[in-house]
Write a protein that holds these residues in place. Structure first.
Motif, short mmCIF file in Angstrom:
data_model
loop_
_atom_site.label_atom_id
_atom_site.label_comp_id
_atom_site.label_asym_id
_atom_site.label_seq_id
_atom_site.Cartn_x
_atom_site.Cartn_y
_atom_site.Cartn_z
N GLU A 1 3.36 2.63 2.75
CA GLU A 1 2.72 2.93 4.03
C GLU A 1 2.36 1.66 4.80
O GLU A 1 2.52 1.62 6.02
CB GLU A 1 1.46 3.78 3.81
CG GLU A 1 0.82 4.20 5.13
CD GLU A 1 -0.30 5.20 4.98
OE1 GLU A 1 -0.84 5.34 3.87
OE2 GLU A 1 -0.64 5.86 5.99
N SER A 2 1.86 0.65 4.10
CA SER A 2 1.47 -0.60 4.76
C SER A 2 1.83 -1.77 3.86
O SER A 2 1.95 -1.62 2.64
CB SER A 2 -0.04 -0.60 5.07
OG SER A 2 -0.37 0.45 5.96
N LEU A 3 1.99 -2.92 4.49
CA LEU A 3 2.45 -4.11 3.77
C LEU A 3 1.69 -5.32 4.29
O LEU A 3 1.58 -5.51 5.50
CB LEU A 3 3.96 -4.29 4.03
CG LEU A 3 4.62 -5.53 3.44
CD1 LEU A 3 4.61 -5.46 1.91
CD2 LEU A 3 6.06 -5.65 3.94
N HIS A 4 1.17 -6.11 3.36
CA HIS A 4 0.45 -7.32 3.74
C HIS A 4 1.28 -8.55 3.43
O HIS A 4 1.70 -8.74 2.28
CB HIS A 4 -0.89 -7.40 3.00
CG HIS A 4 -1.83 -6.30 3.36
ND1 HIS A 4 -2.61 -6.33 4.48
CD2 HIS A 4 -2.09 -5.12 2.75
CE1 HIS A 4 -3.33 -5.22 4.55
NE2 HIS A 4 -3.03 -4.46 3.51
N LEU B 1 4.18 7.26 7.96
CA LEU B 1 3.24 8.37 7.81
C LEU B 1 2.27 8.26 8.99
O LEU B 1 1.47 7.33 9.05
CB LEU B 1 2.48 8.27 6.49
CG LEU B 1 3.31 8.50 5.23
CD1 LEU B 1 2.50 8.15 3.98
CD2 LEU B 1 3.78 9.95 5.14
N LYS C 1 2.63 1.57 15.03
CA LYS C 1 2.17 1.36 13.65
C LYS C 1 1.94 -0.12 13.41
O LYS C 1 2.88 -0.93 13.55
CB LYS C 1 3.22 1.91 12.67
CG LYS C 1 3.09 1.44 11.22
CD LYS C 1 1.94 2.08 10.48
CE LYS C 1 1.88 1.56 9.03
NZ LYS C 1 0.63 1.97 8.34
N ALA D 1 1.76 -2.90 10.85
CA ALA D 1 2.40 -2.94 9.53
C ALA D 1 1.40 -3.05 8.40
O ALA D 1 1.60 -2.48 7.32
CB ALA D 1 3.39 -4.11 9.47
N ILE E 1 0.86 -1.18 0.00
CA ILE E 1 0.00 0.00 0.00
C ILE E 1 0.90 1.23 0.00
O ILE E 1 1.64 1.45 0.97
CB ILE E 1 -0.91 0.02 1.25
CG1 ILE E 1 -1.56 -1.35 1.51
CG2 ILE E 1 -1.94 1.14 1.14
CD1 ILE E 1 -2.47 -1.85 0.45
N ARG F 1 1.48 5.46 -0.32
CA ARG F 1 0.92 6.81 -0.24
C ARG F 1 2.05 7.74 -0.63
O ARG F 1 3.09 7.74 0.03
CB ARG F 1 0.39 7.11 1.16
CG ARG F 1 -0.23 8.52 1.33
CD ARG F 1 -1.03 8.61 2.62
NE ARG F 1 -2.13 7.67 2.59
CZ ARG F 1 -3.38 7.99 2.24
NH1 ARG F 1 -3.70 9.23 1.94
NH2 ARG F 1 -4.30 7.05 2.21
N GLY F 2 1.85 8.49 -1.74
CA GLY F 2 2.96 9.26 -2.27
C GLY F 2 4.11 8.30 -2.55
O GLY F 2 3.91 7.22 -3.09
N LYS F 3 5.30 8.66 -2.15
CA LYS F 3 6.46 7.81 -2.42
C LYS F 3 6.70 6.78 -1.32
O LYS F 3 7.65 6.01 -1.39
CB LYS F 3 7.71 8.68 -2.61
CG LYS F 3 8.15 9.39 -1.33
CD LYS F 3 9.41 10.24 -1.55
CE LYS F 3 9.82 10.96 -0.28
NZ LYS F 3 10.99 11.82 -0.44
N PHE F 4 5.84 6.78 -0.31
CA PHE F 4 6.08 5.94 0.86
C PHE F 4 5.31 4.63 0.81
O PHE F 4 4.11 4.62 0.52
CB PHE F 4 5.73 6.70 2.15
CG PHE F 4 6.57 7.91 2.37
CD1 PHE F 4 7.84 7.79 2.92
CD2 PHE F 4 6.12 9.18 2.00
CE1 PHE F 4 8.64 8.92 3.11
CE2 PHE F 4 6.91 10.30 2.19
CZ PHE F 4 8.17 10.18 2.74
N ARG G 1 -8.50 -6.44 1.01
CA ARG G 1 -7.90 -5.60 -0.04
C ARG G 1 -6.64 -6.25 -0.60
O ARG G 1 -6.31 -6.10 -1.77
CB ARG G 1 -7.59 -4.19 0.46
CG ARG G 1 -6.49 -4.08 1.50
CD ARG G 1 -6.20 -2.61 1.86
NE ARG G 1 -5.16 -2.53 2.88
CZ ARG G 1 -4.74 -1.41 3.45
NH1 ARG G 1 -5.28 -0.26 3.10
NH2 ARG G 1 -3.81 -1.42 4.37
#
Lengths: 331, 331
Positions: A17-20, B45, B273, B275, A10, A12-15, A280
């Motif tokens: 943000e989340s990882l599954h 973020l 956070k 992940a 996942i 957001r911008g260049k980051f 998702r």
């Protein structure tokens, strides 16, 4: 135990943000693992992704021999509670001399946003027919009536569930270590992830063998492929991916990040579990694996939308995107 | 990079069905890490969990010197879009000679289920005031007016956002590597997880130093603690946990599994956070860490509900439970 591996990212911008993370297996019907990510031996609750296995007794017992392909698809469905789903299940129950009160699943608001809002406006009550599992339960009731079992068909000791368990264990090729109670109150049997993939591969090759189980598996698989929007609903991932596969796959979601796929042309089965349970991620991961296997065309706009899914904010701005992990895509 | 560690577990029957991994840091204001799980250096973020930092210029510039504690709490809020939230932000905008059209956040349906359904029934339009960030944006507008900046206050080049960035970097004690655009269209600046925890610790000890920033941080923290249900809403985790902490914590959720806590009595800050971005996990994890730190009483029924949260199915049956990972709880 093999660690979970990245399945979806996942941004957001260049980051990132989340990882599954999660696990996936592609198997042949003879148990040969073609490819695996993470731990194929992980014990999982496959949830709704194995409704086609829960529907096997419906045909094996002869209870549903005369059922239309629409009703067979609904028996395997996690439907959206659209009007067509609710009406078709309602007529099926009426044909059994029953109504929604015979369903052991609880009431569930329609997943179709327009219908949901329309029902709120009109004050129309949400019945058990709207539950995404109502077709599966109509199937259980059909079996219970046919074999003379009690209508407490979600009781694990009811003959209906004993037949489900026997079929499930046989298809997976292993004894189940037990069950959890599902969102619809029916038992959901556990298995290894590879066991589920093997079962899906057996659905894939069914119809060329002999016996009631083989015939039943082929009919259920074909009914799913014929009616993607009865198995899920308009715009749902299962339906979209089955439509994009053009008859080459039966694809089924399950709660808590599960997905299965039956691939008749390839004689393969797929089972996939996102470790954290996120739908998702499971949607993107199953699409990527089916692209990798050549079942889905990445240039198809619908398929492409699963390989790069924009994230829009409340004002409609694109703030990021979701994509399957690189390790799932073709090399 | 240190791997993510278990933060929350999802059980169905006897099976661990899903598992959430993540990272958490407890820090002092001087940067000393008291305890950490996973990777304190992870770039994150923090989303809405740092709205109190985005509100610092509101007080530092003098723009909001005369604002009530209710408005200061709303400037730090991800509110539920209840009537009280919407009305209070509407009056704030009116006092500026503005209305909802000045808000750069998009419209968002109320998170309060009764109000949401009531609005669907009556056909009441969903305005930007209902956006969970509308109070933050009213704060930005107040600053923009005061310093003579343009009302395009979400533009990262607007002086309002430049002041936000300067305050954010100073509180975290590090340069931000950039930003993502948030759900409300404002820039959300990145930092290390430990940087966010340090910033929260600085909020915790604020009020005993000198300077506009220190005073601003103390006022915002105290406003959050005074008005838990303006910062979130009735029944929301932030509000429930702040109420249970009885003035000993300001607690704030952020999208994609983020949580922060400011602990004035202990002089500590917490940043967390998940992940995979799951809110169900971040709520349980922050509760567990605050129990570990002695800020929350595990025997309080509200707190206990975060340490063992039943999963109910569509028919109201308990099918499993969610709990924080053991590694977060007191030894």
């Amino acid at each position: 135990m093999t660690e979970a591996v990245p399945l979806a990212e996942i941004y957001r911008g260049k980051f990132l943000e989340s990882l599954h993370l999660g696990h996936a297996v592609v198997s042949r019907a003879d148990g040969e693992i073609v490819e695996a990510w993470g731990d194929p031996d992980l014990v999982v609750l496959p949830r709704s992704s194995i409704k086609m296995m829960q529907a096997l007794p419906l045909l094996e017992t002869g209870a549903g021999s005369d059922l239309s392909t629409e009703r067979l698809a609904l028996a395997c469905a996690s439907h959206s509670g659209e009007r067509r789903h609710v009406e078709k299940v309602g007529r099926w129950l009426a044909d059994l001399g029953l109504d929604e009160h015979a369903l052991c699943c609880g009431p569930q608001v329609s997943r179709n946003p327009e219908l949901r809002d329309q029902m709120i406006r009109s004050g129309e009550p949400v019945t058990r027919l709207f539950n995404n599992c109502s077709g599966k339960h109509a199937g259980f009731l059909t079996v219970a009536r046919h074999i003379g079992a009690g209508l407490d068909y979600v009781d694990p000791e009811n003959p209906v569930q004993k037949q489900v368990r026997e079929a499930f264990e046989d298809m997976c090729g292993e004894d189940s270590p037990g069950f959890g109670i599902d969102g619809c109150s029916a038992p959901n049997f556990a298995a290894s992830l590879k066991g589920i993939a093997i079962a899906m591969a057996r659905f894939a090759v069914a119809g060329h063998g002999s016996g009631a189980r083989d015939t039943a598996a082929a009919r259920l698989r074909d009914a799913m492929i014929e009616h993607p929007e009865l198995v899920a609903g308009r715009g749902r991932a299962c339906a979209q991916l089955m439509q994009a596969a053009k008859g080459r796959a039966a694809i089924k979601t399950g709660a808590e990040g599960f997905y299965t796929a039956i691939l008749p042309e390839l004689g393969l089965g797929v089972a996939l579990k996102v470790a954290d349970g996120a739908t998702r991620a499971s949607e993107l991961a199953i699409a990527a694996i089916l692209v990798r296997l050549g079942v889905l065309d990445p240039k198809d706009p619908i398929v492409a939308s699963f390989l790069h899914r924009p994230i829009l904010n409340w004002d409609g701005l694109k703030t990021g995107f979701e994509r399957p992990a690189e390790g799932l895509l073709p090399a």
